[in-house]
Scaffold this active site. Structure first.
Site, PDB file in Angstrom:
ATOM      1  N   CYS A 130       1.747  51.311  67.411  1.00  0.00           N
ATOM      2  CA  CYS A 130       2.267  50.624  66.218  1.00  0.00           C
ATOM      3  C   CYS A 130       2.496  51.642  65.091  1.00  0.00           C
ATOM      4  O   CYS A 130       3.394  52.470  65.191  1.00  0.00           O
ATOM      5  CB  CYS A 130       1.333  49.495  65.809  1.00  0.00           C
ATOM      6  SG  CYS A 130       2.085  48.335  64.643  1.00  0.00           S
ATOM      7  N   HIS A 156       1.015  46.434  70.695  1.00  0.00           N
ATOM      8  CA  HIS A 156      -0.427  46.685  70.765  1.00  0.00           C
ATOM      9  C   HIS A 156      -0.987  46.373  72.151  1.00  0.00           C
ATOM     10  O   HIS A 156      -1.386  45.227  72.418  1.00  0.00           O
ATOM     11  CB  HIS A 156      -1.158  45.829  69.730  1.00  0.00           C
ATOM     12  CG  HIS A 156      -1.011  46.297  68.326  1.00  0.00           C
ATOM     13  ND1 HIS A 156      -1.911  47.160  67.722  1.00  0.00           N
ATOM     14  CD2 HIS A 156      -0.064  46.022  67.399  1.00  0.00           C
ATOM     15  CE1 HIS A 156      -1.520  47.386  66.482  1.00  0.00           C
ATOM     16  NE2 HIS A 156      -0.408  46.712  66.257  1.00  0.00           N
ATOM     17  N   GLU A 184      -3.855  47.159  73.240  1.00  0.00           N
ATOM     18  CA  GLU A 184      -5.309  46.963  73.174  1.00  0.00           C
ATOM     19  C   GLU A 184      -5.702  45.545  72.773  1.00  0.00           C
ATOM     20  O   GLU A 184      -6.833  45.103  73.024  1.00  0.00           O
ATOM     21  CB  GLU A 184      -5.936  47.972  72.195  1.00  0.00           C
ATOM     22  CG  GLU A 184      -5.834  47.650  70.730  1.00  0.00           C
ATOM     23  CD  GLU A 184      -4.442  47.788  70.137  1.00  0.00           C
ATOM     24  OE1 GLU A 184      -4.217  47.295  69.009  1.00  0.00           O
ATOM     25  OE2 GLU A 184      -3.572  48.396  70.795  1.00  0.00           O
TER      26      GLU A 184
END
Length: 321
Positions: A134, A244, A246
């Site tokens: 990001c 993202h 994660e």
């Protein structure tokens, strides 16, 4: 017999090339190195909290740990020699998402010094990968370009599938990905986007970025504006995702529209496995076990907010008293 040997040698070369183990740098090739104790540095970013000057979200730590890496924080506001040491002692670096000023923040300075040191190592055939997520991807673009090319987009709190470019098939990141991972990424909304600014495709293609990075995927925001969503370095093991990977596994903040389903989890695990495997190609080590132990993230305080945000972070650099 000679023909068989010649064919076998050619086959091995092709396999190494396709798998992305070596990478081209001029006319040389990097020989792969296996290190099954990888340690990756995560760059700490600025915060206004009274608990510290910088922080690291625990989601990025867990993201790397799920793939078999350990984590050390790369602190902010340190002497230049500190960053050179950390790059030479670790096996890769991750620049996280967040919100900082690229030119004036502690994170911006840390990223510049780590990026410069990593470029030097890779040019000398010393494998050192960098990952940007990001804002981390945007910061990588800023460092490559030497200027901020971000444009406003309507792309926060939404998940999309990726629109792959033809280059994804020959990439290190996706070229050898299991078919089901590509299918999930291209058809299901598993990539969480949390950004208000993007690198537009037309800007990417007419800037230094298009020469430095290979464009692997794009997306369109809510208004149809196309932006770059995944890249990898053409000559260097540098990777950037505007989304993202994660979050599906480790971010439970109810304010986000995050897919926590099994397919999103598989993608998260694949991306973590890929980058940690890149770090395994680095043979860097800390000079001593004691230095290694005292630099690990476990030495820092972790704070959890037991409300509907589920924020879980490490505070790294203490505030001056």
């Amino acid at each position: 017999m000679y023909c068989i040997k010649q064919y076998f040698g050619l086959l091995c070369l092709l396999l190494f090339t396709v798998n992305g183990l070596p990478f081209p740098n001029g006319n040389k090739w990097q020989e792969p190195t296996l290190n099954n104790r990888p340690i990756i540095g995560i760059l700490a970013q600025d915060t206004s909290s009274a608990l510290g000057r910088t922080y690291i979200s625990a989601t990025y730590v867990k993201f790397l740990e799920q793939a078999g890496a350990r984590v050390v924080p790369i602190r902010g506001g340190q002497p230049e020699e500190y960053y050179i040491r950390m790059v030479n002692w670790t096996n890769g670096a991750l620049i996280p998402g967040g919100v900082v000023n690229f030119a004036t923040s502690l994170l911006g300075r840390s990223a510049r010094l780590v990026y410069d040191a990593a470029l030097k190592l890779n040019r000398n055939q010393d494998y050192f990968p960098i990952w940007g997520t990001c804002m981390g991807f945007q910061l990588l673009c800023y460092l490559v370009q030497g200027d901020n090319l971000l444009k406003r987009t309507d792309s926060a709190n939404i998940s999309w599938p990726l629109t792959f470019t033809p280059d994804f098939k020959s990439s290190r990141l996706f070229g050898q990905a299991p078919e089901n991972i590509i299918q999930i990424l291209s058809t299901e909304p598993v990539t969480q986007n949390e950004h208000h600014y993007s690198i537009l495709t037309k800007v990417f293609e007419t800037s230094k970025l298009g020469k430095f990075f290979k464009k692997l995927s794009v997306n369109r925001d809510r208004k149809g504006v196309e932006f770059i969503s995944t890249v990898e370095g053409k000559e260097f093991p540098f990777y950037g995702v505007q989304w993202h990977p994660e979050k599906p596994n480790f971010n439970w903040n109810t304010h986000y529209n995050t897919d926590h389903g099994p397919d999103a989890v598989r993608v998260s695990q694949y991306m973590a496995n890929f980058f940690v495997n890149e770090a395994r190609k680095s043979s860097h080590r800390f000079p001593s076990v004691k230095l290694e132990a005292t630099n690990l993230i476990e030495n820092y305080n972790r704070t959890f907010s037991s409300d509907d945000t589920f924020v879980d972070i490490y505070y790294i650099d203490p505030r001056d008293t």
